[in-house]
Scaffold this motif. Structure first.
Motif, PDB file in Angstrom:
ATOM      1  N   GLU A  22      42.856 -28.632-114.520  1.00 25.96           N
ATOM      2  CA  GLU A  22      43.966 -29.582-114.588  1.00 25.96           C
ATOM      3  C   GLU A  22      45.305 -28.889-114.354  1.00 25.96           C
ATOM      4  N   LEU A  23      45.485 -27.715-114.944  1.00 25.17           N
ATOM      5  CA  LEU A  23      46.732 -26.973-114.744  1.00 25.17           C
ATOM      6  C   LEU A  23      46.900 -26.547-113.289  1.00 25.17           C
ATOM      7  N   GLN A  24      45.828 -26.076-112.676  1.00 18.38           N
ATOM      8  CA  GLN A  24      45.893 -25.663-111.275  1.00 18.38           C
ATOM      9  C   GLN A  24      46.216 -26.859-110.382  1.00 18.38           C
ATOM     10  N   GLU A  25      45.639 -28.013-110.671  1.00 13.10           N
ATOM     11  CA  GLU A  25      45.905 -29.214-109.880  1.00 13.10           C
ATOM     12  C   GLU A  25      47.352 -29.661-110.041  1.00 13.10           C
ATOM     13  N   ARG A  26      47.882 -29.557-111.247  1.00 11.54           N
ATOM     14  CA  ARG A  26      49.282 -29.938-111.459  1.00 11.54           C
ATOM     15  C   ARG A  26      50.224 -29.014-110.690  1.00 11.54           C
ATOM     16  N   VAL A  27      49.920 -27.741-110.630  1.00 11.71           N
ATOM     17  CA  VAL A  27      50.744 -26.808-109.859  1.00 11.71           C
ATOM     18  C   VAL A  27      50.697 -27.179-108.386  1.00 11.71           C
ATOM     19  N   SER A  28      49.519 -27.500-107.855  1.00 12.97           N
ATOM     20  CA  SER A  28      49.408 -27.855-106.449  1.00 12.97           C
ATOM     21  C   SER A  28      50.114 -29.175-106.154  1.00 12.97           C
ATOM     22  N   GLU A  29      50.202 -30.078-107.140  1.00 14.89           N
ATOM     23  CA  GLU A  29      50.878 -31.356-106.950  1.00 14.89           C
ATOM     24  C   GLU A  29      52.382 -31.191-106.840  1.00 14.89           C
ATOM     25  N   GLU A  30      52.917 -30.069-107.257  1.00 16.26           N
ATOM     26  CA  GLU A  30      54.349 -29.851-107.159  1.00 16.26           C
ATOM     27  C   GLU A  30      54.774 -29.639-105.712  1.00 16.26           C
ATOM     28  N   ARG A  31      53.831 -29.377-104.855  1.00 13.29           N
ATOM     29  CA  ARG A  31      54.143 -29.278-103.437  1.00 13.29           C
ATOM     30  C   ARG A  31      54.568 -30.646-102.944  1.00 13.29           C
ATOM     31  N   GLN A  32      55.084 -30.685-101.738  1.00 10.77           N
ATOM     32  CA  GLN A  32      55.548 -31.946-101.181  1.00 10.77           C
ATOM     33  C   GLN A  32      54.802 -32.270 -99.902  1.00 10.77           C
ATOM     34  N   VAL A  33      54.781 -33.547 -99.562  1.00 14.79           N
ATOM     35  CA  VAL A  33      54.219 -34.018 -98.307  1.00 14.79           C
ATOM     36  C   VAL A  33      55.401 -34.396 -97.422  1.00 14.79           C
ATOM     37  N   ILE A  34      55.424 -33.855 -96.212  1.00 17.29           N
ATOM     38  CA  ILE A  34      56.532 -34.075 -95.288  1.00 17.29           C
ATOM     39  C   ILE A  34      56.007 -34.812 -94.066  1.00 17.29           C
ATOM     40  N   ILE A  35      56.670 -35.925 -93.742  1.00 10.89           N
ATOM     41  CA  ILE A  35      56.262 -36.702 -92.575  1.00 10.89           C
ATOM     42  C   ILE A  35      57.460 -36.856 -91.648  1.00 10.89           C
ATOM     43  N   HIS A  36      57.328 -36.323 -90.440  1.00  9.10           N
ATOM     44  CA  HIS A  36      58.367 -36.413 -89.412  1.00  9.10           C
ATOM     45  C   HIS A  36      58.039 -37.599 -88.514  1.00  9.10           C
ATOM     46  N   PHE A  37      59.012 -38.466 -88.287  1.00 12.28           N
ATOM     47  CA  PHE A  37      58.830 -39.651 -87.455  1.00 12.28           C
ATOM     48  C   PHE A  37      59.669 -39.556 -86.190  1.00 12.28           C
ATOM     49  N   SER A  38      59.152 -40.170 -85.154  1.00 12.72           N
ATOM     50  CA  SER A  38      59.885 -40.380 -83.913  1.00 12.72           C
ATOM     51  C   SER A  38      59.642 -41.841 -83.533  1.00 12.72           C
ATOM     52  N   VAL A  39      60.704 -42.666 -83.589  1.00 10.78           N
ATOM     53  CA  VAL A  39      60.570 -44.105 -83.371  1.00 10.78           C
ATOM     54  C   VAL A  39      61.386 -44.505 -82.146  1.00 10.78           C
ATOM     55  N   LEU A  40      60.728 -45.144 -81.198  1.00 13.22           N
ATOM     56  CA  LEU A  40      61.410 -45.649 -80.008  1.00 13.22           C
ATOM     57  C   LEU A  40      61.880 -47.072 -80.230  1.00 13.22           C
ATOM     58  N   ALA A  41      63.023 -47.404 -79.666  1.00 13.54           N
ATOM     59  CA  ALA A  41      63.539 -48.768 -79.741  1.00 13.54           C
ATOM     60  C   ALA A  41      62.699 -49.671 -78.848  1.00 13.54           C
ATOM     61  N   THR A  42      62.435 -50.877 -79.318  1.00 14.66           N
ATOM     62  CA  THR A  42      61.729 -51.849 -78.485  1.00 14.66           C
ATOM     63  C   THR A  42      62.709 -52.837 -77.870  1.00 14.66           C
ATOM     64  N   ILE A  81      71.002 -47.313 -86.351  1.00 14.13           N
ATOM     65  CA  ILE A  81      70.789 -47.796 -84.984  1.00 14.13           C
ATOM     66  C   ILE A  81      69.890 -46.805 -84.248  1.00 14.13           C
ATOM     67  N   ILE A  82      68.911 -47.338 -83.522  1.00 15.17           N
ATOM     68  CA  ILE A  82      68.036 -46.490 -82.703  1.00 15.17           C
ATOM     69  C   ILE A  82      68.664 -46.414 -81.317  1.00 15.17           C
ATOM     70  N   PRO A  83      69.034 -45.224 -80.858  1.00 10.29           N
ATOM     71  CA  PRO A  83      69.711 -45.099 -79.561  1.00 10.29           C
ATOM     72  C   PRO A  83      68.845 -45.608 -78.409  1.00 10.29           C
ATOM     73  N   LYS A  84      69.476 -46.296 -77.474  1.00 14.73           N
ATOM     74  CA  LYS A  84      68.771 -46.808 -76.303  1.00 14.73           C
ATOM     75  C   LYS A  84      68.236 -45.635 -75.490  1.00 14.73           C
ATOM     76  N   ASN A  85      66.974 -45.716 -75.119  1.00 15.78           N
ATOM     77  CA  ASN A  85      66.287 -44.712 -74.299  1.00 15.78           C
ATOM     78  C   ASN A  85      66.121 -43.355 -74.984  1.00 15.78           C
ATOM     79  N   ARG A  86      66.343 -43.311 -76.299  1.00 15.73           N
ATOM     80  CA  ARG A  86      66.115 -42.070 -77.053  1.00 15.73           C
ATOM     81  C   ARG A  86      65.468 -42.433 -78.378  1.00 15.73           C
TER      82      ARG A  86
END
Length: 133
Positions: A22-42, A81-86
């Protein structure tokens, strides 16, 4: 001026296996999940935002892990605002998932249609993900 000196004794103790896990799992939970997005304008005047009610959800247990930080995108009610064409590039950082979690969902729980929703994300060893939309 008096100085207070305390003598410290070293103690030896053992921790049961269950508590060690349980202690080892709690230490590993202190890490973070990072999600990088790239969204195009429709459309020409597209915009995006993220609500604070965005979570990673363990696919097995249903436990929610909150978003801690957003970079490059506005927090609702503001819009980016999502830039046009970027593409709009932004990053979301979440509380770390437990080691046993192998699949998770990303859900933006909002009172209107159109929230971010990605299901059945297979976990990788780095906990860094790249999403194009």
């Amino acid at each position: 001026m008096n100085t207070l000196v305390k003598e410290i004794h070293q103690y030896h103790f053992e921790v049961c296996e269950e508590l060690q896990f349980e202690l080892q799992e709690r230490v590993s939970e202190e890490r973070q999940v990072i999600i990088h997005f790239s969204v195009l304008a429709t459309d020409e005047e597209d915009a995006a935002r993220i609500w604070k009610s965005t979570f990673l959800i363990d696919a097995v247990t249903g436990i929610r892990y909150p978003m801690l930080f957003a970079e490059g995108i506005s927090i609702a009610p503001e819009w980016t605002i999502i830039p046009k064409n970027r593409p709009l590039h932004f990053t979301l950082i979440f509380k770390g998932l437990p080691q046993r979690c192998k699949r998770f969902d990303l859900l933006e729980m909002i009172p209107e249609p159109g929230g971010f929703e990605m299901r059945n994300i297979h976990r990788n060893t780095s906990d860094v993900y790249f999403v194009e939309m």
